[in-house]
Scaffold this motif. Structure first.
Motif, PDB file in Angstrom:
ATOM      1  N   VAL A  90       0.879  -1.169   0.000  1.00 17.05           N
ATOM      2  CA  VAL A  90       0.000   0.000   0.000  1.00 17.05           C
ATOM      3  C   VAL A  90       0.915   1.216   0.000  1.00 17.05           C
ATOM      4  O   VAL A  90       1.807   1.323   0.847  1.00 17.05           O
ATOM      5  N   PRO A  91       0.742   2.138  -0.955  1.00 15.99           N
ATOM      6  CA  PRO A  91       1.601   3.329  -0.979  1.00 15.99           C
ATOM      7  C   PRO A  91       1.611   4.035   0.368  1.00 15.99           C
ATOM      8  O   PRO A  91       0.571   4.210   0.996  1.00 15.99           O
ATOM      9  N   GLY A  92       2.809   4.377   0.836  1.00 19.84           N
ATOM     10  CA  GLY A  92       2.971   5.068   2.103  1.00 19.84           C
ATOM     11  C   GLY A  92       3.095   4.150   3.312  1.00 19.84           C
ATOM     12  O   GLY A  92       3.363   4.612   4.412  1.00 19.84           O
ATOM     13  N   GLU A  93       2.881   2.862   3.116  1.00 23.06           N
ATOM     14  CA  GLU A  93       3.033   1.909   4.220  1.00 23.06           C
ATOM     15  C   GLU A  93       4.324   1.118   4.033  1.00 23.06           C
ATOM     16  O   GLU A  93       4.790   0.922   2.916  1.00 23.06           O
ATOM     17  N   GLU A  94       4.881   0.651   5.149  1.00 24.24           N
ATOM     18  CA  GLU A  94       6.168  -0.044   5.107  1.00 24.24           C
ATOM     19  C   GLU A  94       6.078  -1.492   4.669  1.00 24.24           C
ATOM     20  O   GLU A  94       6.959  -1.993   3.979  1.00 24.24           O
ATOM     21  N   ILE A  95       5.035  -2.198   5.084  1.00 23.22           N
ATOM     22  CA  ILE A  95       5.001  -3.643   4.874  1.00 23.22           C
ATOM     23  C   ILE A  95       4.880  -3.998   3.386  1.00 23.22           C
ATOM     24  O   ILE A  95       4.119  -3.375   2.650  1.00 23.22           O
ATOM     25  N   VAL A  96       5.666  -4.967   2.992  1.00 23.03           N
ATOM     26  CA  VAL A  96       5.620  -5.511   1.632  1.00 23.03           C
ATOM     27  C   VAL A  96       5.216  -6.972   1.760  1.00 23.03           C
ATOM     28  O   VAL A  96       5.835  -7.738   2.492  1.00 23.03           O
ATOM     29  N   TRP A  97       4.151  -7.336   1.068  1.00 21.84           N
ATOM     30  CA  TRP A  97       3.690  -8.725   1.054  1.00 21.84           C
ATOM     31  C   TRP A  97       4.312  -9.424  -0.145  1.00 21.84           C
ATOM     32  O   TRP A  97       4.360  -8.863  -1.246  1.00 21.84           O
ATOM     33  N   HIS A  98       4.726 -10.656   0.051  1.00 17.56           N
ATOM     34  CA  HIS A  98       5.262 -11.488  -1.030  1.00 17.56           C
ATOM     35  C   HIS A  98       4.225 -12.574  -1.302  1.00 17.56           C
ATOM     36  O   HIS A  98       3.839 -13.312  -0.388  1.00 17.56           O
ATOM     37  N   THR A 110      -7.327 -28.723 -11.825  1.00 18.23           N
ATOM     38  CA  THR A 110      -6.238 -27.774 -11.580  1.00 18.23           C
ATOM     39  C   THR A 110      -6.172 -27.443 -10.099  1.00 18.23           C
ATOM     40  O   THR A 110      -7.189 -27.136  -9.473  1.00 18.23           O
ATOM     41  N   THR A 111      -4.955 -27.526  -9.567  1.00 22.55           N
ATOM     42  CA  THR A 111      -4.722 -27.147  -8.180  1.00 22.55           C
ATOM     43  C   THR A 111      -3.970 -25.828  -8.158  1.00 22.55           C
ATOM     44  O   THR A 111      -2.940 -25.675  -8.822  1.00 22.55           O
ATOM     45  N   LEU A 112      -4.528 -24.877  -7.418  1.00 27.61           N
ATOM     46  CA  LEU A 112      -3.902 -23.583  -7.176  1.00 27.61           C
ATOM     47  C   LEU A 112      -3.280 -23.636  -5.791  1.00 27.61           C
ATOM     48  O   LEU A 112      -3.958 -23.977  -4.812  1.00 27.61           O
ATOM     49  N   THR A 113      -1.997 -23.327  -5.708  1.00 29.99           N
ATOM     50  CA  THR A 113      -1.348 -23.132  -4.421  1.00 29.99           C
ATOM     51  C   THR A 113      -1.014 -21.658  -4.316  1.00 29.99           C
ATOM     52  O   THR A 113      -0.298 -21.117  -5.156  1.00 29.99           O
ATOM     53  N   PHE A 114      -1.584 -21.014  -3.319  1.00 30.60           N
ATOM     54  CA  PHE A 114      -1.423 -19.583  -3.080  1.00 30.60           C
ATOM     55  C   PHE A 114      -0.621 -19.422  -1.805  1.00 30.60           C
ATOM     56  O   PHE A 114      -0.964 -20.009  -0.778  1.00 30.60           O
ATOM     57  N   THR A 115       0.459 -18.636  -1.843  1.00 29.67           N
ATOM     58  CA  THR A 115       1.220 -18.357  -0.632  1.00 29.67           C
ATOM     59  C   THR A 115       1.368 -16.853  -0.448  1.00 29.67           C
ATOM     60  O   THR A 115       1.470 -16.108  -1.421  1.00 29.67           O
ATOM     61  N   GLN A 116       1.354 -16.443   0.813  1.00 33.07           N
ATOM     62  CA  GLN A 116       1.627 -15.051   1.150  1.00 33.07           C
ATOM     63  C   GLN A 116       2.497 -15.014   2.386  1.00 33.07           C
ATOM     64  O   GLN A 116       2.274 -15.745   3.351  1.00 33.07           O
ATOM     65  N   SER A 117       3.485 -14.116   2.362  1.00 28.86           N
ATOM     66  CA  SER A 117       4.337 -13.911   3.524  1.00 28.86           C
ATOM     67  C   SER A 117       3.515 -13.266   4.630  1.00 28.86           C
ATOM     68  O   SER A 117       2.495 -12.631   4.372  1.00 28.86           O
ATOM     69  N   VAL A 118       3.992 -13.432   5.859  1.00 29.38           N
ATOM     70  CA  VAL A 118       3.307 -12.815   6.993  1.00 29.38           C
ATOM     71  C   VAL A 118       4.077 -11.619   7.531  1.00 29.38           C
ATOM     72  O   VAL A 118       3.724 -11.062   8.564  1.00 29.38           O
ATOM     73  N   GLY A 119       5.128 -11.214   6.839  1.00 32.35           N
ATOM     74  CA  GLY A 119       5.882 -10.038   7.258  1.00 32.35           C
ATOM     75  C   GLY A 119       6.793 -10.338   8.437  1.00 32.35           C
ATOM     76  O   GLY A 119       6.996 -11.490   8.815  1.00 32.35           O
ATOM     77  N   ASP A 120       7.344  -9.284   9.008  1.00 28.02           N
ATOM     78  CA  ASP A 120       8.276  -9.424  10.121  1.00 28.02           C
ATOM     79  C   ASP A 120       7.569  -9.728  11.440  1.00 28.02           C
ATOM     80  O   ASP A 120       8.201 -10.103  12.416  1.00 28.02           O
ATOM     81  N   ASP A 121       6.267  -9.550  11.479  1.00 31.68           N
ATOM     82  CA  ASP A 121       5.504  -9.735  12.701  1.00 31.68           C
ATOM     83  C   ASP A 121       4.619 -10.974  12.551  1.00 31.68           C
ATOM     84  O   ASP A 121       3.616 -10.929  11.831  1.00 31.68           O
TER      85      ASP A 121
END
Length: 169
Positions: A90-98, A110-121
């Motif tokens: 989000v512009p102006g926010e520090e956290i970056v999601w991968h 079809t199998t979808l595998t979705f992953t998202q990082s949880v950040g430093d916290d």
């Protein structure tokens, strides 16, 4: 409807992440379209604007309230129709999601595998996990020609929150 948490802890590129799997009775190209085309995304999560060939788009979630700001999605890798690697901020926010989406087709399933990082916290998992269980279930319903609005976020949050917090404790 009672839902069950489906995410599992994983590490992607050295980052603590949550992975989710969803299966579709559809070809890989169709599922790829459901997770990459703006009009198909709008049915279950949000829409993007911009030109993907520039390497980024602006994405706005449509079911988080009107005040929810658009996020910048930067395309790190796109290997259609099998793999999409993004970062989101989000512009102006520090956290970056991968975020990583991987698709595999076998005999028309079809199998979808979705992953998202949880950040430093690690406490972020308490919102990330239930949120993606909810949205990915909306995707499944949308792709089965159902009504994604029939999925109630209250069945996911706070009900799943502790499960995901415990996963990263």
């Amino acid at each position: 409807m009672t839902s069950t948490p489906t995410g599992r802890r994983t590490t992607i590129d050295g980052l603590d992440s949550i992975a989710f799997d969803r299966t579709f009775r559809a070809g890989i190209e169709d599922v790829w379209a459901a997770v990459t085309e703006s009009d198909r995304l709008a049915r279950w999560i949000g829409e993007w604007t911009g030109e993907p060939s520039t390497g980024s788009v602006d994405f706005r979630m449509l079911y988080e309230g009107d005040e929810h700001p658009a996020e910048r999605f930067t395309i790190q890798k796109c290997e259609a129709p099998e793999r999409l690697v993004l970062t989101s901020q989000v512009p102006g926010e520090e956290i970056v999601w991968h975020i990583t989406l991987s698709l595999v087709e076998h005999e028309g399933i079809t199998t979808l595998t979705f992953t998202q990082s949880v950040g430093d916290d690690p406490a972020m998992a308490g919102g990330v996990g239930p949120g993606w269980d909810y949205y990915l279930d909306r995707l499944v319903v949308a792709e089965a020609a159902g009504d994604p609005a029939s999925i109630d976020f209250g069945d996911y949050y706070p009900a799943h929150q502790q499960h995901y917090l415990d996963m990263f404790a």
